[in-house]
Write an enzyme that holds these catalytic residues in place. Structure first.
Site, mmCIF file in Angstrom:
data_model
loop_
_atom_site.group_PDB
_atom_site.id
_atom_site.type_symbol
_atom_site.label_atom_id
_atom_site.label_comp_id
_atom_site.label_asym_id
_atom_site.label_seq_id
_atom_site.Cartn_x
_atom_site.Cartn_y
_atom_site.Cartn_z
ATOM 1 N N GLY A 13 109.670 58.117 54.919
ATOM 2 C CA GLY A 13 109.447 57.579 53.582
ATOM 3 C C GLY A 13 108.421 58.321 52.751
ATOM 4 O O GLY A 13 107.781 57.722 51.887
ATOM 5 N N ASN A 15 109.032 60.521 50.438
ATOM 6 C CA ASN A 15 109.512 60.530 49.054
ATOM 7 C C ASN A 15 109.404 59.140 48.430
ATOM 8 O O ASN A 15 109.130 59.004 47.241
ATOM 9 C CB ASN A 15 110.937 61.057 48.989
ATOM 10 N N ILE A 118 126.332 58.501 54.885
ATOM 11 C CA ILE A 118 127.248 58.764 53.778
ATOM 12 C C ILE A 118 127.688 57.437 53.159
ATOM 13 O O ILE A 118 128.001 56.475 53.878
ATOM 14 C CB ILE A 118 128.475 59.554 54.270
ATOM 15 N N HIS A 138 118.484 65.840 47.293
ATOM 16 C CA HIS A 138 119.057 66.739 48.299
ATOM 17 C C HIS A 138 118.263 68.042 48.306
ATOM 18 O O HIS A 138 118.031 68.634 47.247
ATOM 19 C CB HIS A 138 120.527 67.020 47.991
ATOM 20 N N GLU A 207 109.843 68.258 46.613
ATOM 21 C CA GLU A 207 110.632 67.023 46.622
ATOM 22 C C GLU A 207 109.845 65.875 46.004
ATOM 23 O O GLU A 207 110.392 65.070 45.242
ATOM 24 C CB GLU A 207 111.020 66.649 48.061
#
Length: 226
Positions: A13, A15, A118, A138, A207
């Protein structure tokens, strides 16, 4: 009215933490109202709880209980049920869509911040009908290294002299993995002789910037379209 954000995570976590920090500093154009994790051991759950953000877990392993890997069709249906329930969890606050919402307010935006599963049309279509936008971070440039291990593959291509730039992108989520419309792109020069660990650290640093900027950008776009 501020845009309600649900963040999907699967791991540590970092990000998510970048988004939490931006929110606490008044630099996020929305409110993180819940975090949903695909793992019950994800450290990101602790990060959220420490900042008084409600958390939920939605575990694929619970759906696969009692099955074996060679039961392909059964597991495929259980995976689809997992996705249907995730859609209900996001839209209604419960996997049972018939339950009363109890003042639950669904998000306008979902940010996938290290969500490792996904998302099939079984979840994407109900979210679209509910007017919920979903974006993903991504660690590669548009059209390059879709799917897993993107950092490793990009680094190797750089060391082999095949490419000179890597980077990260924030993109809209569609059925095709990592092929949705880019919202924000940040490039990184690939350095010959740099270790994978060094490149990975540079990717993670960018990121944390990109996920805040990309989230703010899409929130602004959503606000302008109201």
């Amino acid at each position: 009215m501020a845009c309600n954000i649900t963040v999907l995570i699967s791991g540590s976590g970092t990000n998510l933490q970048a988004l939490i920090d931006a929110q606490s500093q008044g630099k996020l154009n929305g409110n993180i109202t819940q975090v949903i994790s695909s793992s019950d051991t994800a450290y990101g759950l602790k990060r959220a709880s420490q900042n008084q953000i409600p958390t939920k877990t939605h575990l694929l392993k619970n759906y696969y209980k009692g099955t074996t890997k060679d039961q392909i069709e059964i597991r495929k249906e259980k995976r689809e049920q997992f996705n249907r329930d995730l859609a209900n969890l996001i839209i209604n606050g419960s996997i049972d869509s018939k339950l009363e919402k109890n003042n639950y307010i669904p998000p306008k935006l979902i940010v996938c911040a290290g969500w490792m599963l996904i998302l099939s049309p079984t979840i994407l279509e109900p979210l679209e009908k509910a007017g919920i936008t979903i974006i993903n971070l991504h660690p590669a440039l548009p059209g390059a290294f879709e799917g897993t291990h993107a950092i490793d593959r990009c680094w190797k291509a750089g060391q082999d002299g095949e490419i000179k730039q890597g980077g990260v992108m924030i993109h809209k989520v569609i059925t095709e993995v990592d092929k949705g419309e880019p919202i924000l792109v940040k490039e990184l020069d690939l350095i010959k002789g740099e270790s994978l660990e060094q490149y990975e650290e540079r990717v993670h640093q960018i990121e944390h910037i990109a996920i805040v900027e990309g989230t703010n950008k899409i929130i602004n776009e959503l606000s302008n379209n109201l």
